[in-house]
Design an enzyme around this catalytic site. Structure first.
Site, PDB file in Angstrom:
ATOM      1  N   GLU A  96       6.376  -0.181  21.985  1.00  8.57           N
ATOM      2  CA  GLU A  96       5.068   0.482  21.969  1.00  8.57           C
ATOM      3  C   GLU A  96       4.417   0.316  20.601  1.00  8.57           C
ATOM      4  OE1 GLU A  96       2.889   2.283  23.467  1.00  8.57           O
ATOM      5  OE2 GLU A  96       3.736   3.432  25.114  1.00  8.57           O
ATOM      6  N   ASP A  97       3.095   0.398  20.543  1.00  9.10           N
ATOM      7  CA  ASP A  97       2.390   0.417  19.264  1.00  9.10           C
ATOM      8  C   ASP A  97       2.508   1.786  18.607  1.00  9.10           C
ATOM      9  OD1 ASP A  97       0.873   1.630  21.261  1.00  9.10           O
ATOM     10  OD2 ASP A  97      -1.011   0.657  20.725  1.00  9.10           O
ATOM     11  N   ASP A 100       1.764   8.938  20.758  1.00 11.15           N
ATOM     12  CA  ASP A 100       0.838   9.995  20.334  1.00 11.15           C
ATOM     13  C   ASP A 100       1.172  11.246  21.160  1.00 11.15           C
ATOM     14  OD1 ASP A 100      -1.424  11.231  19.268  1.00 11.15           O
ATOM     15  OD2 ASP A 100      -2.801  10.244  20.626  1.00 11.15           O
ATOM     16  N   PHE A 150      -6.571   8.874  13.429  1.00 12.57           N
ATOM     17  CA  PHE A 150      -6.838   7.770  14.351  1.00 12.57           C
ATOM     18  C   PHE A 150      -6.788   6.478  13.545  1.00 12.57           C
ATOM     19  CE2 PHE A 150      -9.406   4.733  16.657  1.00 12.57           C
ATOM     20  CZ  PHE A 150      -8.798   4.810  17.901  1.00 12.57           C
ATOM     21  N   ARG A 163      -8.180  -5.124  16.491  1.00 13.23           N
ATOM     22  CA  ARG A 163      -6.772  -5.438  16.791  1.00 13.23           C
ATOM     23  C   ARG A 163      -6.235  -6.548  15.892  1.00 13.23           C
ATOM     24  NH1 ARG A 163      -5.446  -2.828  21.638  1.00 13.23           N
ATOM     25  NH2 ARG A 163      -7.106  -2.708  23.179  1.00 13.23           N
TER      26      ARG A 163
END
Ligand code: 5GP
Length: 172
Positions: A96-97, A100, A150, A163
């Protein structure tokens, strides 16, 4: 949105990703590993991470979406592509990046465990945003722990842009 500030530099990313790969190498040894890259966000982390893995690696991708075009989780996970082979008897590592709220990971973990029956299922994430977690999801391997910010870059987007930025940044 204002100026993009660096939170984690390209050098720090490279150094830490090598360390995480070493932890994964030590954990699995020579056993074959099926890596599942969660697109689009994990594309950079996963492509860097697997370069340093020493065991035989099979690579699969799924595509999920939870943020839409906002900077807050929508709370709903959209499965855009969940095409995976049978994982019976395999060691699986979901990459996963960022974790959250944990909702995306819970959705994927439940799906894989209930339908594809892997031998083991572990989670690696580049970023762990523990503070916003809404469930008990925890990564087995992680790169960095961050506050409730964020972030963009290194695979992570804002409205599909940023990205390609080679570091992790945030807007002031
Ligand atoms: P969760 O389901 O854990 O709330 O969110 C997981 C997904 O939300 C991530 O895979 C990522 O795509 C997106 N996300 C969560 N936090 C951030 C953030 O700080 N920046 C960006 N660009 N995406 C995020």
């Amino acid at each position: 949105m204002k100026e993009l500030k660096t939170l984690i530099s390209e050098e720090e990313l490279t150094k830490r990703i090598k360390e995480v790969a070493e932890e994964i190498n030590n954990f699995y040894g020579d056993e074959k590993l099926t890596v599942i890259c969660v697109l689009k966000g994990a594309i950079m982390f996963c492509s860097h991470l697997i370069k340093y893995l020493k065991m035989p690696v099979e690579l699969e991708c799924v595509r999920l979406s939870s943020y839409g075009t906002s900077t807050k989780s929508s709370g709903k996970v959209k499965a855009l592509d969940l095409t995976l082979p049978q994982l019976e008897g395999k060691n699986v590592l979901v990459v996963e990046d960022i974790i959250d709220t944990g909702l995306t990971l819970k959705f994927l973990k439940d799906y894989i465990e209930s339908t594809l029956n892997p031998k083991t299922l572990k989670i690696a994430t580049l970023i762990d945003k523990k503070i916003s977690r809404l469930n008990d999801m925890q990564p087995d391997f992680y790169g960095f722990d961050i506050d409730d910010k964020f972030i963009v870059g290194f695979g992570l987007d804002y409205e599909e842009i940023y990205r390609n930025i080679p570091y992790i940044g945030y807007f002031e």
